[in-house]
Design a protein around this motif. Sequence first.
Motif, PDB file in Angstrom:
ATOM      1  N   SER A 158       0.839  -1.205   0.000  1.00  0.00           N
ATOM      2  CA  SER A 158       0.000   0.000   0.000  1.00  0.00           C
ATOM      3  C   SER A 158       0.874   1.256   0.000  1.00  0.00           C
ATOM      4  N   LEU A 159       2.066   1.156   0.584  1.00  0.00           N
ATOM      5  CA  LEU A 159       3.008   2.284   0.528  1.00  0.00           C
ATOM      6  C   LEU A 159       3.487   2.542  -0.897  1.00  0.00           C
ATOM      7  N   ASN A 204       1.639   2.106  -3.585  1.00  0.00           N
ATOM      8  CA  ASN A 204       0.537   2.901  -4.157  1.00  0.00           C
ATOM      9  C   ASN A 204       0.614   4.344  -3.698  1.00  0.00           C
ATOM     10  N   PHE A 205       0.916   4.504  -2.407  1.00  0.00           N
ATOM     11  CA  PHE A 205       0.979   5.859  -1.860  1.00  0.00           C
ATOM     12  C   PHE A 205       2.055   6.675  -2.575  1.00  0.00           C
ATOM     13  N   ARG A 206       3.217   6.060  -2.774  1.00  0.00           N
ATOM     14  CA  ARG A 206       4.303   6.809  -3.427  1.00  0.00           C
ATOM     15  C   ARG A 206       3.954   7.180  -4.868  1.00  0.00           C
TER      16      ARG A 206
END
Lengths: 280, 280
Positions: free
Chosen positions: A240-241, A243-245
């Motif tokens: 999910s990180l 995706n966040f980046r």
Amino acid sequence: MNPAKITVLAPGLIGGSVALAATRAFPKAKITIWTRRAESLPSIQATLPHAEAGTDLSLVSGSDLVVLGAPPSALGTLTLSLLPFLSSTTLVTDVSSIKESVEKSVASILQGKARWIGSHPMAGSEESGIRAARPDLFQKAPVILTPTSSTTAETLRDATSFWQALGGRVLSMTPADHDQQVARISHLPHFIATTLVLAAGSDSLSLAGSGYRDTTRVAAGPSSLWAEILIGNQSQVLASLKNFRTSLESLTSALEKGEAGALTKILDDAAKIRRTLPTS
Amino acid sequence: MNPAKITVLAPGLIGGSVALAATRAFPKAKITIWTRRAESLPSIQATLPHAEAGTDLSLVSGSDLVVLGAPPSALGTLTLSLLPFLSSTTLVTDVSSIKESVEKSVASILQGKARWIGSHPMAGSEESGIRAARPDLFQKAPVILTPTSSTTAETLRDATSFWQALGGRVLSMTPADHDQQVARISHLPHFIATTLVLAAGSDSLSLAGSGYRDTTRVAAGPSSLWAEILIGNQSQVLASLKNFRTSLESLTSALEKGEAGALTKILDDAAKIRRTLPTS
């Protein structure tokens, strides 16, 4: 289900709130609390004056429902030591924020010894400990049950009816689906709120308005529990990180270019998603 | 200061709340509202039934205090068209979230024509428009005044006393310091909350608990106004994003290594900072 005896083990904020909410929902039930540490008994008794509380696991005997309030890493050992006091009809559940690893450590121990199903009430606050417990914590809160192929329909039904009686909005999915979805909707927000606090620093805190306050609230939560949760769901949180980046790059690029139209469009896409969330 | 006539121009959530709070704080003052669009008059009159509202700028004449509620990009033109209705004793201020660019566009126009000082009340919500206005919006909220070398002590004192009467906690700093500090404590959180909503997506929203809800609340705010704010403070927001990415790398690295001790330490550093924030 209409349990005559409910035992909560190692209650913190969530377990304590389960005991308080169950006291209201099942006024005839006997509520029992077990804690490992005798020094916790005064605050347990202050919060739950009508419950029986102690440090002896034999308190669990005769329970229709056992709720494990301990952190994920402690659940395997705790469950093993519970075995002498369970019957094959006892419903056992937990309140952990991660489910695959808990399923691995608990389900096999309880196989044939009790009726097990994982629970994750998506409620809480930045506070911790039983003194922060509230009887209304689960009102309208999502509660995720994680049945597996070993879970009977009766167990799922009983756990559903218990959490509904506490005010929860019950959903069910596999432990793996839980960990993937909760990474996005809970673990990532915690990780990012923490990052935001560190990046903003402490020099400008006197200027903080409601925006900073709300955006970073969860970052005040209990650190060692959250480290355990994040590491316990490491691969999904890292996904999910990623995706966040990707989203961060695209927003940053629109800001760097100073394109008001493109930036408004991205902000609007997010606002539309956020506005679909029903107000508490 | 004890103004006999206060005019709010182009009120949205903030300007409308100024008018409501001023109605309470200065019960003898005349409150006047100007809006560019006649179609806004019904909601202005519904929110502020005792105010005089209209679309003619001559309404401003005789005001002791003029509060510009329009977005930053509209302030230059609006201020120019106000000039015929101001006197050298009129105190003029705004409510914008960016200050250097507003100072550049407004201060020179008002030089010698009125007493100007920039204001930024750090209050608001994800809602917008005058119908969301609240008389208590500024209670305990930080209000930043941005005096410059052209600002007299009397102007600063009058603006301070006005915002204090509305419940605000007044601080003052240069426009440049404002933009730097507010980038960290307000613009960065907005940017990151938006990123988080996009990264988490909409598939798991039914699982959202209070953590996701609070962390992302501001992302539901008005998109075009926020695009204007972020671009208006572009260099400072980009600088705070650089800090954010540095913190993100260090947290991500601790998670990748699965080092519970290191991760707990970082989470704890953030929790300690966040816990120093007084509760609302």
